[in-house]
Design a protein around this motif. Sequence first.
Motif, PDB file in Angstrom:
ATOM      1  N   LYS A   1       9.811  75.052  66.066  1.00 41.91           N
ATOM      2  CA  LYS A   1       9.138  75.181  67.372  1.00 41.91           C
ATOM      3  C   LYS A   1       7.691  74.697  67.255  1.00 41.91           C
ATOM      4  O   LYS A   1       6.859  75.340  66.613  1.00 41.91           O
ATOM      5  CB  LYS A   1       9.160  76.656  67.791  1.00 41.91           C
TER       6      LYS A   1
ATOM      7  N   VAL B   1       4.011  74.298  68.293  1.00 45.00           N
ATOM      8  CA  VAL B   1       3.135  75.065  69.192  1.00 45.00           C
ATOM      9  C   VAL B   1       1.741  74.458  69.337  1.00 45.00           C
ATOM     10  O   VAL B   1       1.019  74.804  70.260  1.00 45.00           O
ATOM     11  CB  VAL B   1       3.036  76.556  68.804  1.00 45.00           C
TER      12      VAL B   1
ATOM     13  N   ASN C   1      -1.400  83.141  77.896  1.00 41.00           N
ATOM     14  CA  ASN C   1      -0.696  83.666  76.730  1.00 41.00           C
ATOM     15  C   ASN C   1       0.327  82.666  76.213  1.00 41.00           C
ATOM     16  O   ASN C   1       1.011  82.022  77.009  1.00 41.00           O
ATOM     17  CB  ASN C   1       0.064  84.942  77.130  1.00 41.00           C
ATOM     18  N   GLY C   2       0.396  82.537  74.917  1.00 43.09           N
ATOM     19  CA  GLY C   2       1.382  81.627  74.339  1.00 43.09           C
ATOM     20  C   GLY C   2       0.901  80.183  74.304  1.00 43.09           C
ATOM     21  O   GLY C   2       1.635  79.281  73.918  1.00 43.09           O
ATOM     22  N   GLY C   3      -0.369  79.942  74.690  1.00 44.17           N
ATOM     23  CA  GLY C   3      -0.892  78.573  74.751  1.00 44.17           C
ATOM     24  C   GLY C   3      -1.241  77.979  73.391  1.00 44.17           C
ATOM     25  O   GLY C   3      -1.522  76.780  73.298  1.00 44.17           O
ATOM     26  N   GLY C   4      -1.284  78.806  72.351  1.00 45.05           N
ATOM     27  CA  GLY C   4      -1.544  78.289  71.000  1.00 45.05           C
ATOM     28  C   GLY C   4      -2.917  78.654  70.440  1.00 45.05           C
ATOM     29  O   GLY C   4      -3.305  78.168  69.375  1.00 45.05           O
ATOM     30  N   LYS C   5      -3.645  79.541  71.104  1.00 46.60           N
ATOM     31  CA  LYS C   5      -5.007  79.873  70.664  1.00 46.60           C
ATOM     32  C   LYS C   5      -5.002  80.520  69.260  1.00 46.60           C
ATOM     33  O   LYS C   5      -5.723  80.073  68.365  1.00 46.60           O
ATOM     34  CB  LYS C   5      -5.689  80.819  71.680  1.00 46.60           C
ATOM     35  N   THR C   6      -4.182  81.545  69.102  1.00 48.64           N
ATOM     36  CA  THR C   6      -4.145  82.232  67.800  1.00 48.64           C
ATOM     37  C   THR C   6      -3.620  81.295  66.721  1.00 48.64           C
ATOM     38  O   THR C   6      -4.098  81.322  65.579  1.00 48.64           O
ATOM     39  CB  THR C   6      -3.271  83.510  67.894  1.00 48.64           C
ATOM     40  N   THR C   7      -2.699  80.447  67.084  1.00 38.87           N
ATOM     41  CA  THR C   7      -2.148  79.495  66.098  1.00 38.87           C
ATOM     42  C   THR C   7      -3.248  78.540  65.628  1.00 38.87           C
ATOM     43  O   THR C   7      -3.353  78.243  64.428  1.00 38.87           O
ATOM     44  CB  THR C   7      -0.958  78.726  66.714  1.00 38.87           C
TER      45      THR C   7
ATOM     46  N   TYR D   1       6.104  76.734  64.159  1.00 40.18           N
ATOM     47  CA  TYR D   1       6.793  77.837  63.475  1.00 40.18           C
ATOM     48  C   TYR D   1       8.243  77.401  63.395  1.00 40.18           C
ATOM     49  O   TYR D   1       8.902  77.278  64.440  1.00 40.18           O
ATOM     50  CB  TYR D   1       6.666  79.130  64.279  1.00 40.18           C
TER      51      TYR D   1
HETATM   52  P1  ADP Z   1      -1.896  82.502  72.240  1.00 38.57           P
HETATM   53  O1  ADP Z   1      -2.783  82.998  71.147  1.00 38.57           O
HETATM   54  O2  ADP Z   1      -2.519  81.435  73.088  1.00 38.57           O
HETATM   55  O3  ADP Z   1      -1.300  83.615  73.062  1.00 38.57           O
HETATM   56  P2  ADP Z   1      -0.053  81.879  70.083  1.00 38.57           P
HETATM   57  O4  ADP Z   1      -0.709  80.900  69.199  1.00 38.57           O
HETATM   58  O5  ADP Z   1      -0.018  83.321  69.660  1.00 38.57           O
HETATM   59  O6  ADP Z   1      -0.642  81.758  71.557  1.00 38.57           O
HETATM   60  O7  ADP Z   1       1.456  81.457  70.330  1.00 38.57           O
HETATM   61  C1  ADP Z   1       1.831  80.117  70.652  1.00 38.57           C
HETATM   62  C2  ADP Z   1       3.346  80.051  70.684  1.00 38.57           C
HETATM   63  O8  ADP Z   1       3.837  80.253  69.370  1.00 38.57           O
HETATM   64  C3  ADP Z   1       4.019  81.107  71.565  1.00 38.57           C
HETATM   65  O9  ADP Z   1       5.125  80.521  72.192  1.00 38.57           O
HETATM   66  C4  ADP Z   1       4.449  82.161  70.566  1.00 38.57           C
HETATM   67  O10 ADP Z   1       5.598  82.841  71.039  1.00 38.57           O
HETATM   68  C5  ADP Z   1       4.764  81.337  69.333  1.00 38.57           C
HETATM   69  N1  ADP Z   1       4.529  82.076  68.090  1.00 38.57           N
HETATM   70  C6  ADP Z   1       3.399  82.701  67.720  1.00 38.57           C
HETATM   71  N2  ADP Z   1       3.513  83.247  66.498  1.00 38.57           N
HETATM   72  C7  ADP Z   1       4.774  82.962  66.079  1.00 38.57           C
HETATM   73  C8  ADP Z   1       5.522  83.240  64.902  1.00 38.57           C
HETATM   74  N3  ADP Z   1       4.984  83.922  63.877  1.00 38.57           N
HETATM   75  N4  ADP Z   1       6.795  82.768  64.833  1.00 38.57           N
HETATM   76  C9  ADP Z   1       7.336  82.066  65.845  1.00 38.57           C
HETATM   77  N5  ADP Z   1       6.695  81.762  66.988  1.00 38.57           N
HETATM   78  C10 ADP Z   1       5.429  82.204  67.117  1.00 38.57           C
END
Ligand code: ADP
Length: 244
Positions: free
Chosen positions: A17, A19, A39-45, A14
């Motif tokens: 940054k 991820v 949390n924040g490990g990158g799963k949703t990404t 993003y």
């Molecule tokens: P998880 O699903 O494992 O909790 P995410 O994929 O949501 O992790 O997030 C991975 C990292 O990317 C985190 O540090 C989060 O803060 C950051 N992040 C997620 N979405 C965004 C975004 N839209 N813009 C900037 N940073 C993001």
Amino acid sequence: MDKLIEIDKITAAYGNKTVLKDVSLTVWKDDFLGIIGPNGGGKTTLLKVILGLLQPVSGAIRFYQNGVEVSSLRIGYLPQLNNIDRKFPISVWEVVASGLAAEKPRFRSYTAVQKERIEVVIRQMGLEDLYTRSIGELSGGQLQRVLLGRSIVSRPQLLILDEPTRGIDVGAKWEIYNIIIDLAKQGVGIILVSSEMEEIINLSDRILVMCEGQINGCLTKEEATQEKIMNLASEVQVCERTII
Ligand code: ADP
């Protein structure tokens, strides 16, 4: 075994940054892949990259059907419940039907075949008494079943579930698990992201542990224990790994 998706050394960010770092993964047809990690490990990404919602900085993602590379797959997506605007005045039937919107000619109503499919899915989700109910009047578990219905009405080859039972009480969770188990038995490939160990261990056939934008390991259902998952989640990634 037929492959569905090949993720090849994906790095995603993003802005500046980063991820996801050099993530490689194969998703198989009939896979039931659980993904867990802090949390924040990158799963949703990772899910966003698979869904084409986020363009990776580098690496490739390839889709396959019957062993042949194709440009896309039918993928159903159930996002986290807290991303849904419950005040939106729309009925159970309309939400499920909206999963077929892309296949509906503009300004025309759904065909008889599509309406039949919507009915079947509403029954499959156990929502037949709630057809005309507005989504704002539903419990969390009922709403999640409506959204699950929307995500599968177009008969996806792969279903992606992001924390499908977060914030839902135990009884309602089991209604959702049973539907997911049935879908898997029908041959729908499943990727389940969850922070609940028991959910991941009980449902998935193999479990990826993701941490700090990398895959720290993959466990089969037989190997997976809470302790092994915790150990992998705390392991520092020192080398690049390809998980198949
Ligand atoms: P998880 O699903 O494992 O909790 P995410 O994929 O949501 O992790 O997030 C991975 C990292 O990317 C985190 O540090 C989060 O803060 C950051 N992040 C997620 N979405 C965004 C975004 N839209 N813009 C900037 N940073 C993001």
